[in-house]
Design an enzyme around this catalytic site. Sequence first.
Site, short mmCIF file in Angstrom:
data_model
loop_
_atom_site.label_atom_id
_atom_site.label_comp_id
_atom_site.label_asym_id
_atom_site.label_seq_id
_atom_site.Cartn_x
_atom_site.Cartn_y
_atom_site.Cartn_z
N HIS A 15 11.22 24.44 16.55
CA HIS A 15 11.42 23.00 16.88
C HIS A 15 11.07 23.09 18.42
O HIS A 15 12.25 23.51 19.01
CB HIS A 15 12.11 22.05 16.05
CG HIS A 15 11.77 20.78 16.36
ND1 HIS A 15 11.60 20.07 17.49
CD2 HIS A 15 11.32 19.64 15.33
CE1 HIS A 15 11.23 18.77 17.06
NE2 HIS A 15 11.10 18.47 15.93
N LEU A 66 18.85 18.98 16.95
CA LEU A 66 17.42 18.45 16.77
C LEU A 66 17.39 17.37 17.43
O LEU A 66 18.17 16.40 17.55
CB LEU A 66 16.80 18.40 15.33
CG LEU A 66 15.46 18.05 15.18
CD1 LEU A 66 14.72 19.44 15.82
CD2 LEU A 66 15.13 17.75 13.91
N ARG A 68 3.76 21.86 16.94
CA ARG A 68 5.24 22.43 17.38
C ARG A 68 5.09 23.49 17.85
O ARG A 68 5.75 23.79 18.94
CB ARG A 68 6.10 22.37 16.10
CG ARG A 68 6.55 20.93 15.62
CD ARG A 68 7.35 21.02 14.39
NE ARG A 68 7.68 19.51 14.20
CZ ARG A 68 8.50 19.11 13.18
NH1 ARG A 68 8.94 20.00 12.22
NH2 ARG A 68 8.75 17.83 12.90
N ARG A 107 3.97 24.48 10.62
CA ARG A 107 4.04 23.22 9.38
C ARG A 107 3.88 21.98 10.55
O ARG A 107 4.78 22.08 11.66
CB ARG A 107 5.43 23.23 8.95
CG ARG A 107 5.88 21.79 8.24
CD ARG A 107 7.25 21.90 7.37
NE ARG A 107 8.17 21.95 8.18
CZ ARG A 107 8.83 20.83 8.71
NH1 ARG A 107 8.17 19.53 8.59
NH2 ARG A 107 9.89 20.87 9.64
#
Lengths: 273, 607
Positions: B237, B251, B310, B411
């Site tokens: 990420h 995160l 991402r 994803r």
Amino acid sequence: MSTETTQTTDEPAATGVEESQATAEDAVSATTMTLEIYRGDDDVGELVEYDVPVEEGMVVLDAIHWIQANEEPELAVRWNCKSGRCGSCSVEIDGMPSLACMKRLSEYDPETPITVTPMATFPVVKDLVPDVSWNYEVNETIEPFSPAEDADFEFYQEDVERAREFRKCIECFLCQDVCHVLREHDKKESYAGPRYLVRSAGLHFHPEDTADRTEWMKDDAGVGFCNITRCCSDVCPEDIEITDNAIIPQKERVVDEYYDPLRRLRSWLSGLW
Amino acid sequence: MTQDIETHETDVLVIGAGGAGLSAAISAAEQGADVAVVCKSLLGKAHTVMAEGGIAASLGNVEPADDWQAHFLDTMKGGWGLNDPTMAEIHAKESPERVRTLQEWGAIFDRTEDGDIHQRPFGGHRHDRLAHVGDRTGLELIRTLQDKAVAEGIDVYQECYVTNLLQTDDAVAGACGFWRQDGAPILFRAPAVILASGGLGKMYRISSNSWEYTADGHAMALRNGAELIDMAFVQFHPTGMVWPKSVQGTLVTEGVRGEGGILLNADGERFMFDYVPTEYEGSVAADEAEADRWVAGDEDARPPPELLTRDVVARAILNEVAEGRGSEHGGAYLDIANQRSADYIMQKLPAMVHQFRELAEIDITEEPMQVAPTCHYMMGGIRVDPETQETSVPGLYASGEVAGGLHGANRLGGNSLSDLLVFGNRAGVAAGEAVTGAETPQVDDSQVERYLAGLEAPFDTDPDRGVDPFDLHAELQAVMEEYVGIMRDEDRLSTGIERLESLQDRVENVRATGARTYNPGWEKCFAVENMILAGLAVAHAARAREESRGAHSRVDFPDPDEDWGNIELTVSMRDGEIHLDRDAVPEPRDELQEMLAADAGLEAEAE
């Protein structure tokens, strides 16, 4: 139970924080802090002292993890997210119910050992891990979300905001821990505790919920046991005003429903708490 | 021997109680099956709770033009065409219904002015698509599923670590593990087992993942004859915290960029405009003025380049740092303070405000954050039937992050929560139906004995057994970061494989001390063994894939290679060794082919 079995003589270094990764080798050169951690079970235990090298930004959970990795691989603690989201690492730090992942070591006096003990309201499984299964049993007594059969789920942001405060709860059980009805008086048979009055408030404020949980509030949850000391609100890591916004309105509802016919009528007419 | 062990018989055993596991359990129970759920942590603490941004579903509440076709196309494009097209189709078609079901079970989503579920924009989604609950969507999702599972009376075995699957002939027969609270073994006999055990991110040092993410499901699946696909594709990420070091990797939600947050380098340049891949040139704002108009709600404006996928954003940040334009602590600056009012930030991103205030002493309504890539998600996983989620082992199902296929090479944000709901439900329904009338399988005593011996082995006091599981875990993380990290090449990967093989030898002699009661050192012995095996699967797949695609970046093969465009690498175990096969990605059916071609044509035109 306060024998100190481990004592090292390393003096804290005079020169601030090191950039290097904390390992046992660095312990001498880095600033150290002392933690006294409860080791034992529900019957036998003691506070054991550990010196931990400190880096900038470290939280109490980091110190516990350093001890696990370098000195005591058996030291038991719960944790998951390490960012205040999951409510797993609840302990008492210097007696204050807290999330170990959100308390920075820099908040504490470096000259005084920090004590870390398990939540006192529950039986200890091992070290910092309590048996919290009672909470899950209480949860099962609450009537779940009950929408009308023809609910259309059309509602607005202001409806969402009314429920949101209670739905922020991360189930850390710190409110259960600090509540003196549970902690000192051990009324677990009679009182559900703040967490579950927050849950029932979250359900009540759901715009589509139709259940009436007043009887549960009075009989199962024992909302009358709360005497409004607001300790639960003080320790809530999500800043939920548990006493004022969740518990007191439910107390009032029980009074309206069971003890005051006039207010009961008024309340029924207005459809509000 | 087996009669001494606490044994439970159930129709469907679900391993994991995150979004996928609880969805599967509820759906299996709705089929009339007896269901047991086992989870390593307490109920409600699974990693799903951390999800921030939202659930991708083409409800079309904010942008009526959205439909399943658009969601399908975005998912395929984001996955660089390696997605299983049937899974991508099912996912796009069924996610709106799963979101509505979640609402009917009590989840309270943010609303539109019309009183419907609000949807926010997110990277790679052409329409505003993410149903959300502030930035606490995961908490609302897991609490809703948890309450539903409790209301349904599903048995939950909390703090119970499943370490082995049991098989009779080829089919799954149950699983065994131990209670963490007292270390006592526990055995489940079940004709259907659903692996919903999440990811493997704890094999990396800088990771947004919780302690549970130790590849248990991947490793058990491999050992029991199932196959893993797309293991080269580990999602980093782009925005993890970089400072203080103790929270490195935590995160920072993509929602910050979705709400208008911009990325700046040390020179104050908004660098993402320099990193737009040709495939996305027509679908991203041409300049800051257009990006600003998009943030202000102009429907004709295209989204800012910060919302590229991402993989693209992560590489851009790394490149800025590598070229000397990194932030003070070695990342990029992420600024929302100058883009939105303090009140707006407080309302839309309350958890981020809280996280930075408490952990970094930074007020994000006043000053920028510093961010850098963090290991976040495993695109690859267990190969499953796209309709039923059954693996190649009869009776064994997989759903959620542990399963592969939906996301391909990368994803999209928001597609994970929808994945959990859609395929958790599918696995539960399929398993629930399959076990109707099935007999409880017999369990082979020799497998149970091997399992019991394995549990006890780390306590062996043989002087050769002296490997510390914490040290081994730290070494594994160092190897993965150095040799199987974001930027890869053949030499590094080969060295990485050698190092991992040597760790695999040493894990044989991993040692625990003390008693079994809630013993993190002992538990880590099993977790590290699983992570090393899965780490090898990642490294082998990454070395064999001689191209760069999605999250897989090879410095020695920097571009996508058409010859790899429809190849998925399959990892299996043969005679105890990792084995790789090149398989063709399933072809999309004709209608989907035409949609994909038309979409590509439209974009070419836009350029």
